[in-house]
Scaffold this motif. Sequence first.
Motif: not given
Length: 1331
Positions: A1239-1254
């Motif tokens: 779940g933690t890793h998928m949340d990281f990917i979702a954060g990138v796709l949402s534009g919250n992480i560069l």
Amino acid sequence: MGSQRETQMQRSELERMVAMTVKTFPVGNETPLVWAMELAKCVEGMGGGLPSTDLAEVVVAQLCFSNNNPSMWKFLHQAISCGLLYPLHVLSLLTSRIIPHCRSQPEAYRLYLELLSIHSVSFIPLGMDASKEKIAKSIDVALQLSKTYGFPVFELGHAMVLCFFSIIVHLIDSAFDDLGLQMGSKVGACEVTKSEDTQKMDIDFRGNQVHKTNEFHEQIRRTNSSMCLEVLTKLTDNKRAVGLLRLVHLNMPEKFNGLLRKIEFLEAHSLSPNLKHLSPLLSKLSTNIHRSLVLECQLSKHQLIGALMDNGSCKLASPRHSVADRFNCWVAFDICMEDAMDGKQFPVTSAIDILKETINTLQVFNGASWQETFLALWLSALRLVQRERDPLEGPIPHLEARLCILLSIVPLAIARVFEDNSTLNCSSLQEGMVPMHLKPGCERGKSGLGLTSRRQGLISSLQVLVQYHTLLCPPASVVDASNNAAAKAKSFISRAKNVKDGIDVGDYSEAFVKEGGDLRHLIVEACIARNLIDTSVYFWPGYVPASVSVSHSSPCERSPWSAFMDGAPLTDNLVTTLITSPASSLAEIEKLYHIALSGKEDEKLASAKILCGSSLSRGWNIQEHVIHYVLKLLCPPVPLSHLIEYMPMLSAVLYSSTTVDIVHILSLHGMVPEVAAALMPLCEVFGSLEPTSSHKLRAYNESSKYMVFSLAFLFLMRLWKFYRPPVEHCITGRGGAIGSELTLEYLLLLRNSRIQFSSDDSQGERMGRVNVRRPISDGPIYIDSYPKLRAWYCQNRSCIASTLSGLRSGNPIHQVANKILNMIYGRLTRSGTSSDNSSTPSCITTSGSPVTSAQDAGQIPLLPAWDILEAVPFVLEAILTACAHGRLSSRDLTTGLRDLVDFLPASLATIITYFSAEVTRGLWKPVPMNGTDWPSPAANLMSVESEMKEILAAAGVNVPTSSSGVSPPMLPLPMAALVSLTITFKLDKSLEYIHAVAGPALENCASSCAWPSMPIIGSLWVQKVLRWHDFIIVSCSRSVFRQNGEAVSQLLRSCFTSFLGSLHPSSSSLLTGKGVNSLLGNFISARGLKPPVAPGFLYLRSCRTIRHIQHVNNVIVVLVAEFSRNSAMKWASAGSPRLKSGQPSLAVAASRAKEVAALGASLLCVAGGFHLVQELYQETVPTWLLSAGKGKSGEVSAVCQILEGYAMAYLLVLSGAFVWGVGAKRPSQGLSRRSRIIGTHMDFIAGVLSGNILLECDPITWKAYVSCLVGLTVSFAPIWIQEVKPETLRILANGLRGWHECELALTLLERGGTATMGSVAEMLLNSGLND
């Protein structure tokens, strides 16, 4: 009240308007546009939206059945077509009202079926959330979905899925009723009348029929059953319907299985005379329903990433690959087995269970048949045995343990694969689903084959094994056993032929062979013993060597085991023969056990020795049974106070079972917790008994209380791995301590947890497998049940945590310590052997007080062993302090320590613990190893260091010189004392239990010293044991990796290079990888030749001692990315990507990238297991993605970036699969950890796709990584997806749809559970999928 009154008034107005519309509505040529606009205006004028739920309820209420006429049905049809009513809402209302009355209202039912045929999957997108909510609620109420399916229905998507499924189930139930009434009468007198235009309701033809007779009703009812099946076939014959049904299958399997049973019931009766005309429809319907069970690959093959995903399977017979390359994707088998041979590790998890999970995982990830899987498994086990042909001589597991893997562990692991009902579907969410990685219709994709396909795969693999002659050549020590196995087959064939011919062969007939037997014959016998195959294999062409001949022997020439079973007395000659020849049946083992418990004294001792002889080490076909009975001997069924009566038998069992190979075999079978639990009461009882009066210091080879206690105690300490240096207690990760999780409490917890497991698995022997986890004694065991052991355990931990100076002195413990000091040093004083450069040793006390009387000096204290162990730390502190201050010479210190160990061998455990703690604390000054005060390594030190550098250089590791430049070499005082003590032990078989403890302890203690410590220790041991030279040099070479990160990096790179070939694109073809033999070696060593130690072998023996283990993760991730890019560069440099003769292709490059990732995952998991995988998911890979663009030089092609992302995704998913498995049957604790980490890793990917992480990595690499990660998880481990938050899955799906991976996005959401079911339904129904 006011709102309810207003609602009722609006409802009445709607009813009035509908009634007027129906009356004025001309049946025939009137277009619906005019009246639809009028009615729409009225609904909107009342404040309602379109489509209107209230209008639908009013229309259906009037239709059923007060206004059941053609005009009303025509009106309803056109209202749906114009968008006034929502199709699925109207159908749900009609379903709940009409189907219960289908027999009394056959015309209405017929018209309902036609309406359903037109509008069941023609859904109108809804933009307003309020309308969706209202329609979903109305559908839920109409069909009682929440009550039927057990969860609230809030979303329209949920309502769509459940409504569609409910309609299908209701229609099938209705068909049952209709066909059931016609079972006893003739069917088919009237055919179903169908309209030529399926999009136009067949209503008007009934306008002229005003007389409804019983005959007409019956005719309609008969045709309705056929019409119902036609509608069902049409409803399920499109991708939308398959998707909706698959959602039910994935999330509510019990409901879907109910539907399958109904379909099967209909099919079973389809050939009956009454239903024969419906057989084509039933067959088509069944096919449609079963389509929802098949999961096809969801990545588009027209895109490059899809092509990579499709090119996954490793075929052993691929003509484009070399022999080595064909097995590269199975490298995890070889690494897993070779890692299991590390003698310093005693895993608490059975190697059988580990190997079973590895078999399941690799079979899924490689997309292989069971023949391919089992063949790769056997070849890996055979390579493991062949590496031991010229072993390193030393205190490590040798051939017996390796043969245990081949002939016991592997067959038992296969047996558990056979028993595991979920193996075939381990990549599916529910049992019965065909895994996505298997093509529909292929042999191994048919779940109905189940056990048969696996068994046939095993048989085929054994037949193919004959092609590998070199690997099948038996080592010299098992040639006779191989020949006997071949002779047994010849004897069986001869006996069968004689019986067929009517010839009486008598009771004794044996075959004799001088040559021709090989390891395949032993493998086959091991499989037959576990009921994996039967004796029909003896008749395979060429199985029996031509050199085998049959002869008939007389009863007097029977085997010694036959004589024993017939009651022959256990004479010395018979006992010697039985010890050296393994038993062949469980009955023989059981008889030995009963004699060892209740026979005469000499018979007890002889039976115990026989049971722990070759039957334990080489009784491969019944080894798990032998182990079980050996453990039962350690736990005699008597009160603890009566254990003294079994002391000779217990001593014999402990002596025989504490050898290096036997202990390792017990560990391979996963019996560490059970053995520990069996040893604890022995330690408690015999350690509490006072010894008889004796003035002998040496207790070796005596069946004394001290000896039995010492054997049991040191055995327990070995299992606990007490000799780990205390610094490991400080190495922690997010999940807790990495190196110190194995404690006595943990071992008992594991043992107690298996009690419940064994009670659930009480069916006895299935598939010929005994439950080796069956507890020897009932009820849980806790360390508090053994107060003496617990007291020592707590003191041992205190010794590690703090110095003894903080403890109160002057208590009885110090009095015991003084007695021990007086015993060991008083003897030196009386004999005059004390060194001249020290004070009188007898004056050494823990409290500084003199000896009370001269008679006390040298007297042996007759105390329980626990009292002595409790005082030993104070003795050690006193003698170290005396030596450090010059009051005691080094020689006297060593002699005193040796006398203490001779007196009570168990004291070695406390000596090691205390000295290790003191070395770690660094409080003692170094002492010169000059040959005067302490033994000198000078004679061999330079050569040892030189040979170490040669071994490391051959493995690709170049490190600076290890010499400290200090002459003479120096060691901390506790380390010098420990190594001086260990080199005094004789290399005697009876002292193997001492060496097995001292050796690993010394090596681990040395890890806390400066770098030169290990060469110094190795040099001293080389001087003592020349034949251990190679083993000692290799052990010393491993020490460089403990704290040298650069050396670890070089070794890992060498592992990748040896396995995959050179990194440079121009160096060689993609098709010439070096493979497993280059990674792990063809053999470990050979006397006189001094071959280089393979880098993989060196890594496996060093990886668990690496201090900064997280560094392994970082290095492996970098190497996987680097080597996968390199494989793409070789493909690109070959020119055209089209396949040409002799030219590498993209498929080969992708396969090589997969091998890179598989090697990385295997090396990573053996080094750190769960903790490193957790680090990989939560930190290492995210960090790599955040910074992957940095440090790259030059242009990198898009193909290189795609392969880099693919390999990284494969590394991540495969690593997780190795640790957690790919199925749902995992321990609850493992499931919770898996859920959190994924779940933690998928949340990281979702954060990138949402534009919250560069990110710093290239967008192409990022897209390839995410697409392949999702594709691999969906294909191989779909159960993981349910553990991810629904919102995260929706973000991932949106990102994939933005990359035009719509089907992959849909498949991802399908596996998200009921929480994402609504999103999937809406995506399906709005996707335009029609076929």
